[in-house]
Design a protein around this motif. Structure first.
Motif, PDB file in Angstrom:
ATOM      1  N   ILE A 374       0.882  -1.175   0.000  1.00  0.00           N
ATOM      2  CA  ILE A 374       0.000   0.000   0.000  1.00  0.00           C
ATOM      3  C   ILE A 374       0.914   1.218   0.000  1.00  0.00           C
ATOM      4  CG2 ILE A 374      -1.878   1.210   1.147  1.00  0.00           C
ATOM      5  CD1 ILE A 374      -2.650  -1.561   0.160  1.00  0.00           C
ATOM      6  N   PRO A 375       1.180   1.811  -1.163  1.00  0.00           N
ATOM      7  CA  PRO A 375       2.186   2.879  -1.240  1.00  0.00           C
ATOM      8  C   PRO A 375       1.752   4.193  -0.600  1.00  0.00           C
ATOM      9  CG  PRO A 375       1.137   2.557  -3.374  1.00  0.00           C
ATOM     10  CD  PRO A 375       0.637   1.460  -2.494  1.00  0.00           C
ATOM     11  N   LEU A 376       0.440   4.457  -0.565  1.00  0.00           N
ATOM     12  CA  LEU A 376      -0.084   5.697   0.018  1.00  0.00           C
ATOM     13  C   LEU A 376      -0.989   5.330   1.182  1.00  0.00           C
ATOM     14  CD1 LEU A 376      -0.967   7.641  -3.267  1.00  0.00           C
ATOM     15  CD2 LEU A 376       1.118   7.828  -1.889  1.00  0.00           C
ATOM     16  N   ILE A 377      -0.535   5.644   2.396  1.00  0.00           N
ATOM     17  CA  ILE A 377      -1.252   5.235   3.611  1.00  0.00           C
ATOM     18  C   ILE A 377      -2.144   6.377   4.084  1.00  0.00           C
ATOM     19  CG2 ILE A 377      -0.984   4.412   5.974  1.00  0.00           C
ATOM     20  CD1 ILE A 377       1.874   3.509   5.143  1.00  0.00           C
ATOM     21  N   PRO A 378      -3.466   6.181   4.141  1.00  0.00           N
ATOM     22  CA  PRO A 378      -4.375   7.273   4.516  1.00  0.00           C
ATOM     23  C   PRO A 378      -4.597   7.379   6.023  1.00  0.00           C
ATOM     24  CG  PRO A 378      -5.653   5.388   3.813  1.00  0.00           C
ATOM     25  CD  PRO A 378      -4.193   4.979   3.718  1.00  0.00           C
ATOM     26  N   ARG A 379      -4.638   8.575   6.499  1.00  0.00           N
ATOM     27  CA  ARG A 379      -5.026   8.889   7.879  1.00  0.00           C
ATOM     28  C   ARG A 379      -5.868  10.170   7.849  1.00  0.00           C
ATOM     29  NH1 ARG A 379      -2.155   6.886  12.513  1.00  0.00           N
ATOM     30  NH2 ARG A 379      -1.161   4.909  11.984  1.00  0.00           N
ATOM     31  N   GLU A 380      -6.379  10.556   9.013  1.00  0.00           N
ATOM     32  CA  GLU A 380      -7.078  11.837   9.148  1.00  0.00           C
ATOM     33  C   GLU A 380      -6.906  12.342  10.573  1.00  0.00           C
ATOM     34  OE1 GLU A 380     -11.179  13.182   7.369  1.00  0.00           O
ATOM     35  OE2 GLU A 380     -11.543  12.283   9.336  1.00  0.00           O
ATOM     36  N   SER A 381      -6.588  13.622  10.715  1.00  0.00           N
ATOM     37  CA  SER A 381      -6.389  14.186  12.052  1.00  0.00           C
ATOM     38  C   SER A 381      -7.740  14.372  12.743  1.00  0.00           C
ATOM     39  CB  SER A 381      -5.653  15.522  11.962  1.00  0.00           C
ATOM     40  OG  SER A 381      -6.386  16.454  11.192  1.00  0.00           O
ATOM     41  N   MET A 382      -7.781  14.002  14.018  1.00  0.00           N
ATOM     42  CA  MET A 382      -9.023  14.152  14.791  1.00  0.00           C
ATOM     43  C   MET A 382      -9.002  15.404  15.667  1.00  0.00           C
ATOM     44  SD  MET A 382     -10.003  10.258  15.889  1.00  0.00           S
ATOM     45  CE  MET A 382      -8.610  10.022  16.978  1.00  0.00           C
ATOM     46  N   GLN A 383      -7.810  15.973  15.854  1.00  0.00           N
ATOM     47  CA  GLN A 383      -7.652  17.181  16.669  1.00  0.00           C
ATOM     48  C   GLN A 383      -6.643  18.106  15.990  1.00  0.00           C
ATOM     49  OE1 GLN A 383      -6.535  16.207  20.750  1.00  0.00           O
ATOM     50  NE2 GLN A 383      -7.511  14.209  20.588  1.00  0.00           N
ATOM     51  N   ASP A 384      -6.651  19.378  16.405  1.00  0.00           N
ATOM     52  CA  ASP A 384      -5.574  20.261  15.975  1.00  0.00           C
ATOM     53  C   ASP A 384      -4.261  19.704  16.527  1.00  0.00           C
ATOM     54  OD1 ASP A 384      -7.484  21.864  14.857  1.00  0.00           O
ATOM     55  OD2 ASP A 384      -7.392  23.418  16.393  1.00  0.00           O
ATOM     56  N   VAL A 385      -3.211  19.729  15.712  1.00  0.00           N
ATOM     57  CA  VAL A 385      -1.958  19.115  16.127  1.00  0.00           C
ATOM     58  C   VAL A 385      -0.805  19.823  15.419  1.00  0.00           C
ATOM     59  CG1 VAL A 385      -2.188  17.342  14.323  1.00  0.00           C
ATOM     60  CG2 VAL A 385      -0.714  16.891  16.291  1.00  0.00           C
ATOM     61  N   LYS A 386       0.338  19.817  16.048  1.00  0.00           N
ATOM     62  CA  LYS A 386       1.538  20.420  15.455  1.00  0.00           C
ATOM     63  C   LYS A 386       2.475  19.297  15.000  1.00  0.00           C
ATOM     64  CE  LYS A 386       3.097  24.275  17.216  1.00  0.00           C
ATOM     65  NZ  LYS A 386       2.996  25.247  16.103  1.00  0.00           N
ATOM     66  N   VAL A 387       2.819  19.308  13.704  1.00  0.00           N
ATOM     67  CA  VAL A 387       3.704  18.298  13.117  1.00  0.00           C
ATOM     68  C   VAL A 387       4.884  19.004  12.471  1.00  0.00           C
ATOM     69  CG1 VAL A 387       3.917  16.430  11.430  1.00  0.00           C
ATOM     70  CG2 VAL A 387       1.777  16.722  12.690  1.00  0.00           C
ATOM     71  N   MET A 388       6.083  18.676  12.914  1.00  0.00           N
ATOM     72  CA  MET A 388       7.309  19.299  12.389  1.00  0.00           C
ATOM     73  C   MET A 388       7.191  20.829  12.402  1.00  0.00           C
ATOM     74  SD  MET A 388       8.229  16.663   9.246  1.00  0.00           S
ATOM     75  CE  MET A 388       9.812  17.429   8.899  1.00  0.00           C
ATOM     76  N   GLU A 389       6.664  21.351  13.505  1.00  0.00           N
ATOM     77  CA  GLU A 389       6.508  22.794  13.747  1.00  0.00           C
ATOM     78  C   GLU A 389       5.381  23.434  12.931  1.00  0.00           C
ATOM     79  OE1 GLU A 389       8.115  24.060  16.275  1.00  0.00           O
ATOM     80  OE2 GLU A 389       9.072  22.096  16.491  1.00  0.00           O
ATOM     81  N   TYR A 390       4.649  22.643  12.157  1.00  0.00           N
ATOM     82  CA  TYR A 390       3.527  23.186  11.385  1.00  0.00           C
ATOM     83  C   TYR A 390       2.213  22.877  12.100  1.00  0.00           C
ATOM     84  CZ  TYR A 390       6.836  23.698   7.519  1.00  0.00           C
ATOM     85  OH  TYR A 390       7.911  24.058   6.729  1.00  0.00           O
ATOM     86  N   ASP A 391       1.256  23.784  11.950  1.00  0.00           N
ATOM     87  CA  ASP A 391      -0.060  23.612  12.563  1.00  0.00           C
ATOM     88  C   ASP A 391      -0.980  22.870  11.595  1.00  0.00           C
ATOM     89  OD1 ASP A 391       0.458  25.093  14.989  1.00  0.00           O
ATOM     90  OD2 ASP A 391       0.511  26.875  13.729  1.00  0.00           O
TER      91      ASP A 391
END
Length: 505
Positions: A374-391
């Motif tokens: 499965i080359p493209l793995i899907p997810r979805e954020s359930m809350q506001d979150v900071k990833v690698m300093e990005y909102d």
């Protein structure tokens, strides 16, 4: 009485001051709003997009490669827009780790998509159901009753028998042309069917049904991203195809369940050891042992998940491994030496032998690196979150590009080369703890069927390589083998793998 010059001058001064004040307030407000928005939302970089459709037109024929190209230009974490839907694309091990480990719970949802809803009983399966209690329960059912270590080991005889039958089929060809894509499909499918349904499911109709299922599941549904253009999916025939596949699979699954219920009526009881997965699900439904009523559609959704995913991804990976071995005679010879040393002249490789085969395991890891199922793995954020300093706002659909991570030159020397040796003195594994290699995902939504799939994969590959020398027909050299990819939710080789199989002894 006419106004005096002084009065005009005073009025002019007041209007000028008022106008200046308005401009000043507007400027300050604009700067404040702009500054405030930056403070509140530091979004990842985004490629330029068109009005309304966003970046949809830029996916082209290969979404995996298109997204990889964007990541090389804009960075390992980018925000694209598919129609009205913001889409976070993660293309580095660091970004994947933050999403699937550091913030795993916050990214544990699956996006709600129309085609899985139509195909899999309103997404009532393990793969596509939203995060929550229902998902936890259906995943637990599959793990406890089918995919745990003890249960996987109990199916050993089924695996060895089916692989023995496949080897016999190839040997009877007497150096004639063999379609290994078809044979490996039926090998994996028969194992899965016997474990799940208690019998094999041979037939071209079922092969075609699974191919249609995977094709439709991987198709781009315009209505998911531009609801007002959902008529395009009807016009293109996508919705009709999805409904037809769903109907055909439902008839197949209904037949399987009715067959099991009829046997129960006839008093054909099974011991716990002899029970297949459908028997177990029917027992859970009857006894209500999970705290809520397991509906018939839920049973069919779980069966479909195990049947389709268990077959499609494993046989696709087997075909990629054998294809790369044919293209690389040095690697093939080295692997044949290893399996021959372990087998010591016996008629076939058995499961007890697999732990001794270090180069076999390295070959499989290298296949997963270049061709994640499965080359493209899907997810979805359930809350506001900071990833690698990005909102990242709540509700942002997310794709982890496992294909791009496997070919990242910052992680892998000569990333496009098939070289199993890179894993011989390397602790990186595929079980979800190392984010450089993600064939099965990671975290809560990682694939629970890793053990089930891997033992089939290792045993089949070891025996084919042990028993046969493989070459391409018509004198074609291995380096010229067509390795083009079929555009699908699963990474499949586009053309079937046709080989000449010559017995080695």
């Amino acid at each position: 009485m006419e106004p005096t010059k002084t009065m005009f001058s005073w009025l002019e001064t007041c209007l000028l001051s008022l106008f200046s004040l308005i401009i000043l307030i507007s400027f300050i407000s604009f700067k404040w709003v702009k500054s405030g928005s930056k403070t509140k939302k530091n979004l990842p970089p985004s490629p330029s997009k068109l009005p309304i459709i966003g970046n949809l037109h830029q996916l082209r024929s290969s979404p995996v490669r298109s997204l990889h190209a964007f990541s090389k230009k804009h960075g390992p974490l980018i925000l694209m827009h598919f129609g009205r839907v913001p889409m976070l694309i993660a293309s580095s091990a660091e970004a994947a780790k933050e999403i699937m480990k550091t913030h795993d719970l916050k990214f544990s949802n699956r996006p709600k998509l129309r085609i899985p809803d139509k195909l899999i009983y309103s997404s009532g399966d393990i793969t596509f159901s939203p995060y929550g209690e229902f998902w936890r329960q259906v995943k637990s059912i599959a793990v406890v009753h089918l995919l745990n270590t003890a249960r996987v080991h109990s199916f050993r005889q089924v695996r060895e028998n089916e692989i023995g039958l496949m080897i016999d089929t190839i040997a009877k060809g007497h150096d004639s042309l063999v379609d290994l894509s078809e044979l490996t499909f039926w090998l994996v499918n028969n194992i899965v069917c016997k474990v799940c349904f208690g019998r094999s499911c041979q037939g071209l109709k079922l092969t075609n049904l699974l191919e249609r299922f995977v094709h439709v599941l991987g198709a781009l549904c315009v209505g998911d991203y531009l609801p007002w253009l959902s008529w395009v999916d009807r016009l293109s025939g996508l919705e009709d195809k999805a409904c037809k596949v769903a109907k055909d699979f439902d008839e197949f699954l209904e037949g399987v369940i009715e067959e099991h219920l009829e046997k129960r009526k006839e008093g054909d009881d099974h011991s716990e050891e002899d029970q297949d997965f459908v028997d177990t699900l029917l027992d859970i439904q009857r006894d209500n042992t999970i705290g809520f009523a397991l509906q018939r559609d839920s049973i069919k959704a779980i069966i479909l998940d195990v049947f389709a995913a268990g077959t499609d991804t494993t046989y696709a990976s087997l075909v990629w491994s054998i294809s790369e071995l044919i293209r690389h005679p040095r690697v093939m010879n080295k692997l044949q030496q290893e399996v021959a040393e372990v087998a010591q002249g016996r008629s076939m490789i058995y499961e007890n032998d697999l732990e001794k085969m270090v180069y076999l395991k390295a070959t499989i890891k290298e296949t997963f690196r270049l061709y994640p199922p499965i080359p493209l793995i899907p997810r979805e954020s359930m809350q506001d979150v900071k990833v690698m300093e990005y909102d990242i706002p709540a509700g942002t659909q997310t794709i982890i590009n496992a294909w791009a991570i496997g070919r990242d030159p910052n992680l892998w020397e000569e990333p496009d080369e098939f070289r199993p040796e890179r894993f011989l003195n390397n602790s990186i594994d595929y079980k979800g703890l190392h984010f450089e290699l993600l064939p099965f995902g990671a975290g809560r939504r990682g694939c629970p069927g890793v053990q089930f799939a891997i033992v089939m994969y290792e045993l089949a590959l070891a025996n084919v390589i042990y028993k046969f020398d493989l070459s391409l027909p018509n004198g074609v050299e291995g380096k010229d083998l067509d390795m083009s990819v079929k555009n699908s939710i699963t990474l499949h080789k586009k053309s079937p793998l046709l080989v000449i199989a010559t017995p080695r002894f």
